[in-house]
Scaffold this active site. Sequence first.
Site, short mmCIF file in Angstrom:
data_model
loop_
_atom_site.label_atom_id
_atom_site.label_comp_id
_atom_site.label_asym_id
_atom_site.label_seq_id
_atom_site.Cartn_x
_atom_site.Cartn_y
_atom_site.Cartn_z
N SER A 261 -3.60 -3.52 0.97
CA SER A 261 -2.21 -4.21 1.12
C SER A 261 -2.49 -5.42 1.61
O SER A 261 -3.41 -5.94 2.29
CB SER A 261 -1.35 -3.36 2.56
OG SER A 261 -0.50 -4.41 2.59
N CYS B 208 5.26 2.06 11.77
CA CYS B 208 5.86 2.81 11.06
C CYS B 208 6.37 3.93 11.98
O CYS B 208 7.65 4.53 11.74
CB CYS B 208 5.50 3.52 9.62
SG CYS B 208 4.49 2.42 8.67
N ASN C 175 -5.63 3.89 11.00
CA ASN C 175 -4.75 2.70 11.61
C ASN C 175 -4.70 2.81 12.84
O ASN C 175 -4.06 1.81 13.45
CB ASN C 175 -3.47 2.77 10.77
CG ASN C 175 -3.00 3.91 10.47
OD1 ASN C 175 -3.46 4.89 10.02
ND2 ASN C 175 -1.75 3.89 11.00
N ALA D 68 0.88 -1.19 0.02
CA ALA D 68 -0.06 0.03 0.04
C ALA D 68 0.82 1.27 -0.07
O ALA D 68 0.32 2.34 -0.51
CB ALA D 68 -1.03 0.05 1.16
N THR D 69 1.88 1.32 0.41
CA THR D 69 2.86 2.28 0.41
C THR D 69 3.03 2.57 -0.95
O THR D 69 2.89 3.90 -1.50
CB THR D 69 4.39 2.25 1.00
OG1 THR D 69 4.08 2.06 2.39
CG2 THR D 69 5.19 3.34 0.92
N HIS E 134 -0.74 -7.93 3.38
CA HIS E 134 -0.39 -8.49 4.74
C HIS E 134 -1.14 -7.94 5.75
O HIS E 134 -0.97 -8.45 7.10
CB HIS E 134 1.10 -8.15 5.11
CG HIS E 134 1.58 -6.88 5.42
ND1 HIS E 134 1.77 -6.34 6.48
CD2 HIS E 134 1.69 -5.66 4.57
CE1 HIS E 134 2.13 -4.94 6.56
NE2 HIS E 134 2.10 -4.63 5.33
N THR F 276 9.15 -6.98 -13.69
CA THR F 276 8.36 -8.47 -13.55
C THR F 276 7.62 -8.58 -12.49
O THR F 276 8.21 -8.18 -11.34
CB THR F 276 9.70 -9.35 -13.75
OG1 THR F 276 10.33 -9.16 -14.76
CG2 THR F 276 9.20 -10.96 -13.85
N GLN G 249 -6.76 -0.55 6.21
CA GLN G 249 -7.27 -0.96 7.41
C GLN G 249 -8.97 -1.15 7.02
O GLN G 249 -9.62 -1.77 8.04
CB GLN G 249 -7.13 0.03 8.58
CG GLN G 249 -5.69 0.06 8.82
CD GLN G 249 -5.06 -1.10 9.36
OE1 GLN G 249 -5.65 -1.91 9.89
NE2 GLN G 249 -3.65 -1.00 9.53
#
Length: 384
Positions: A200, A324, A150, A70-71, A202, A238, A180
Amino acid sequence: MLNFDHAASAPTHPDVIRTVAEVMEAHSGNPSSIHRGGQAASKLLERSREVCAAALGGVKPGEVVFTSGATESNNLAIKGSLLGRKDGRVHIVTTQIEHASVTESCLQLEELGFETTFVQPEADGTVSAEKVLAALREDTALVSVMHVNNETGAVQPVEEIARAVKLRDARVRVHVDGVQGFGRAGLELQASAIDLYSVSAHKVRGPRGVGLLFVREGVRLFPLLTGGGQERGLRAGTENLASIVGAAKAFRMAAEDRVPRAERMTELREELIAEVRRHDVLTLTEPKISAPHIVHFTFPGLKSQVILHTLEELGMLVSAQSACAAKTEKPSRVLSAMGRSREHATSGIRISLGDEHTSRDVRLLADALDKAVRRLAPLEGRKR
Ligand code: PMP
């Protein structure tokens, strides 16, 4: 050790791990190659795109752009919307409580001459559509508001904001950081007024380092990575096929049983909230509407890190601010924007639930919280 930090990263689902390993073993082809190995990889990539499109609520597969997370999706949505424009629109409206990948993208654009208005949230952490509308200018190109905060779990009225913005000026683009929110708070992307939505893997038990950006058909972006033209020229390189297939599986699972999962989580959340309320030294953060997986409170007078380490000694992993920002001792940007004092803004704790947590886990966490409060309350000068 019990992990209550799923909003930072959720444990990868065993089926996802198996899928990733199988794809890595079976597919060594580059999806861009025209030989058989490449074609097989390409087919699997496009199948994953279809799965993701369905998980996002029936959007078109061509509207899904795979990214490294997502970043990157947020960077692409924001910078890609502002760079290379020829219509003189140089202004962004966002909020004071966005993830760093949104805030920093805007600040970097400011260095290049673009301008940003950072809208302040209400005291409960909710962003009002009226304030977003009031910040619009004739040269606004983009509005970017997150789906779920978040830190506090506040669900933002993103659909209301998107519709109101489009009504005022149909040419303003709307981006939502859905990290989120996806799989937790409902949103019908296909029927919505949102142009760009970041997700995202994860956070929903997929692999780390893979995500996607929903780009509504007809929305043009300036690519940040150029090269071989992959992902419709929007993101060269790739493709990380094994992770993408694993992510698609995680997104499908997250979307499939969202409602019953959210209901289960809400019950656990309510148990935790009742526990936080029992302690008068703790202040529960109460957004008007909360996502089911986040409970946030402050313990004014103590530093988040102290509370966090005490809970860790008691076998519970929680977090202070977003992962972060976790290593800083600075007051939380989010809580400060909500008008909380420094004492509150430096003492926040976020508990985030996952779909495999049980009532027993929550009871163990409640016991640990009780012990932590007994241990720490005297330190901050109050007698228990
Ligand atoms: N936005 C929000 C709201 C987040 O919580 C996170 C993860 N901390 C991100 C963006 C960044 O996602 P990723 O880790 O996939 O880069």
